[in-house]
Design an enzyme around this catalytic site. Structure first.
Site, PDB file in Angstrom:
ATOM      1  N   GLY A 102       0.826  -1.199   0.000  1.00 17.44           N
ATOM      2  CA  GLY A 102       0.000   0.000   0.000  1.00 17.44           C
ATOM      3  C   GLY A 102       0.862   1.250   0.000  1.00 17.44           C
ATOM      4  N   GLU A 487      -6.388  -2.996 -27.023  1.00 15.68           N
ATOM      5  CA  GLU A 487      -5.937  -4.098 -26.174  1.00 15.68           C
ATOM      6  C   GLU A 487      -4.770  -4.850 -26.810  1.00 15.68           C
ATOM      7  OE1 GLU A 487      -5.741  -6.960 -23.056  1.00 15.68           O
ATOM      8  OE2 GLU A 487      -6.336  -4.852 -23.230  1.00 15.68           O
ATOM      9  N   LYS A 491      -1.092  -5.256 -25.025  1.00 14.52           N
ATOM     10  CA  LYS A 491      -0.425  -6.533 -24.766  1.00 14.52           C
ATOM     11  C   LYS A 491       1.012  -6.506 -25.293  1.00 14.52           C
ATOM     12  CE  LYS A 491      -2.379  -7.951 -22.270  1.00 14.52           C
ATOM     13  NZ  LYS A 491      -3.514  -7.151 -21.974  1.00 14.52           N
ATOM     14  N   LYS A 609       0.680  -7.269 -10.932  1.00 15.44           N
ATOM     15  CA  LYS A 609      -0.631  -7.765 -11.336  1.00 15.44           C
ATOM     16  C   LYS A 609      -1.784  -6.960 -10.757  1.00 15.44           C
ATOM     17  CE  LYS A 609      -3.296 -10.716 -13.406  1.00 15.44           C
ATOM     18  NZ  LYS A 609      -3.384 -10.658 -14.862  1.00 15.44           N
TER      19      LYS A 609
END
Length: 614
Positions: A102, A487, A491, A609
């Site tokens: 965090g 997209e 990628k 991620k």
């Protein structure tokens, strides 16, 4: 972002912690560390810049004994990746150790005050402030370890998931969370903690999801105790994990990303299971049925998301508007939360997130909640923060996605948005029975069509070797395939580090055409549905500038093929399902270009991620 794992029990902690870090490394991988309390009561801290394997090498000849410990893999925010900025951090008196995921927003003010009081700091991180503040509460107010943690956290502004150990209490671990996820695994006479379930699943399926602003006191021989920052007690709610160990292993694939690309026929079937009813030509979503009146009264939908989920949201806009005739806006959650958006009680805000923990998206839905909007969440992780914060929603049910570059989560989000749009359209009566049945029947066979595309993996791998020289790519699409251009470009740049941009094909001539020359590969999604003649004209414009065309075409196409330097075929389908098919060869193309360039596709540089910080 960062990965947290902890253990207290009867086993040696280090092997459990290091295996857990390896499974959490997709959340951050620029440094790693571990803190252990051995049987002599010594607090041992080992940490290093680099990946988990670098930490393993560092501790080969060190004392890593002890049945309690915490470990961390970092995605840097405050302070560059270095040995000293790595977690765990320790208190001034070396009694306490702490790990953190965090951002502490008021760390500078706290740090200044603690320095004034005589405390010394080793690192440039915001995290070290918390452990020094806890020691200060113990020193200045004669507080116990248990009491000092909430006393300190009441002075902290920001987001955190924390784990803290005290060498004078080698059977106790304290964990806390606000805005960042933390899970507690409950075993037989032992406890585990993790940023998510991946380091826990091997040992127990019984977990407790720590709530917002809650503190867990985890001690051997005692029941798990949970309080909030004001010391109000909560009864832990133990849940069963719906996950298997095989889901977080590579299963014979060289990388998680490739495994997850190939999982998409199965994961889309899982997303549709129990919701799609081809025998009736209908879609049934409990989130819509149970909230029918509120959703049917919606005057506007606002989709809030980030990154790949934002691209899925653009497709969702097209789907919902076409099928329900209700207007839809798609917002970057990171922008939405910091302006003064006009939100009304008649709005429905759809929050899209793979992890269900995306900080910006959570903040956006909290803003919408304050304005009285109805909140619908679409995420993958059961019990996640977005799942708990929204009024209702849908899980995508695809299992863990470990590769940092999202693949199966994207197609599952698009599929779930279609289910949402068609289910709502059925309730509104804005689609005929015949049209609805045709769409339902076609969606049922989309996984088989993806499987057919995946059979061309080797062909795409061979083609990809051609483009290792490229420094720039341009992706073009129209209609439902415009978000796929975005997209596809994302990628490629995420994992190969080649600069790539996506555009609506018609917008190319309003600027990007200046970039095109014989060195520029241009990916054009030129399927038969939609504005086929228009995109043919756009291809001609590229060819006139000597651009090199890689086309995504419908099987049997001849016109676009004749103009292309390379082509990749997808099966024919309804135009609204084309994005689910056309993204597959682009995922494979990006993957194989990155492999040909020697990139780490599962852990690309600077990325992590689950984005739980701003």
């Amino acid at each position: 972002m960062c990965g947290i794992v902890g253990y207290v029990g009867h086993q040696q902690a280090y092997p459990i912690l290091i295996k857990g870090l390896s499974r959490l490394e997709y959340r951050g991988y620029d440094s790693a560390g571990v803190a252990l309390i051995n049987q002599d009561g010594l607090l041992q801290i080992y940490k290093t810049k680099g990946k988990v394997k670098d930490l393993e090498n560092q501790v080969k000849d060190k004392d890593v004994s002890g049945c309690i410990g915490i470990a961390h893999t970092r995605w840097a925010t405050h302070g560059e990746p270095s040995d000293i900025n790595s977690h765990p951090h320790f208190s001034e008196n070396h009694r306490l150790a702490l790990i953190h995921n965090g951002i502490i927003e008021n760390y500078q003010a706290l740090k200044t005050e603690l320095i004034r009081k005589g405390y010394h700091f080793q690192s440039q991180t915001d995290t070290e402030v918390v452990i020094q503040l806890i020691q200060y509460m113990m020193d200045s107010r004669d507080a116990s370890f248990d009491d000092a943690v909430p006393m300190a956290l009441n002075h902290v502004i920001g987001a955190y998931a924390l784990a803290i150990i005290d060498k004078t209490q080698p059977d106790k671990l304290i964990a806390a969370r606000k805005g960042s996820p933390l899970i507690i695994g409950v075993g037989e006479g032992e406890f585990f903690i993790g940023s998510d379930a991946t380091p826990i699943i091997e040992y127990t399926k019984k977990v407790v999801y720590l709530g917002e602003e809650q503190i867990a006191y985890i001690q051997l021989g005692h029941e798990l105790r949970i309080t909030d920052l004001t010391k109000i007690e909560y009864t832990p709610e133990v849940r069963e994990l719906d996950m298997s160990l095989s889901e977080i292993e590579k299963g014979g694939f060289p990388h998680f990303m490739l495994k997850e690309i190939f999982e998409q026929p199965r994961t889309l079937r899982a997303s549709m299971q129990g919701r799609l009813h081809p025998e009736l030509g209908t879609v049934k979503l409990s989130g819509i049925i149970d909230n029918r009146d509120r959703l049917l009264q919606a005057k506007r939908f606002i989709i809030c998301a980030c990154g790949t989920s934002w691209h899925a949201g653009l497709i969702g806009k097209y789907l919902i508007e076409e099928l329900t005739r209700i207007p839809v806006e798609v917002e970057y959650a990171s922008e939405f939360r910091y302006r003064r958006p006009a939100i009304f009680p008649t709005d429905v805000v759809i929050a899209l997130s793979q992890s269900g923990e995306t900080a910006d998206t959570l903040a956006a839905i909290n803003l919408a909640k304050e304005a009285g909007a109805f909140l619908f969440g679409i995420c993958n992780v059961v019990g996640s923060s977005i799942a708990r914060a929204t009024d209702t929603g849908c899980y995508t049910h695809i299992g863990p996605e470990i590769g940092v570059a999202s693949t199966k989560a994207f197609t599952a989000q698009v599929t779930t948005l279609f289910l949402f749009a068609l289910s709502l359209a059925e309730q509104l009566g804005t689609v005929t029975d015949e049209h609805r049945a045709r769409l339902v029947n076609e969606l049922q066979i989309i996984p088989d069509k993806i499987a057919a595309i995946l059979e061309h993996d080797k062909e795409i791998a061979d083609m990809a070797k051609t483009f290792t020289y490229a420094r720039n790519f341009l992706y073009l699409g129209r209609g439902y395939n415009y978000p796929i251009a975005l997209e596809g470009a994302l990628k490629l740049k995420e994992i190969s580090y080649i600069h790539a941009e996506g555009y609506p094909a018609a917008e190319m001539k309003h600027g990007p055409i200046a970039l095109i020359d014989e060195e520029m590969p241009v990916v054009v999604i030129a399927t038969r549905r939609g504005n086929y003649d228009k995109i043919l004209s756009n291809i001609q414009e590229v060819k006139a500038r000597k651009g090199r065309i890689i086309s995504i075409v419908t099987e049997g196409d001849t016109d676009v093929k004749a103009l292309s330097d390379w082509h990749l075929e997808i099966p024919d389908t309804e135009d609204c399902f084309e994005p689910i098919l056309s993204i597959i060869p682009l995922q494979l193309l990006a993957y194989h270009i990155a492999i040909a360039k020697g990139r780490d596709v599962d852990q690309p540089r600077n990325l992590a991620k689950s984005v739980t910080v701003e």
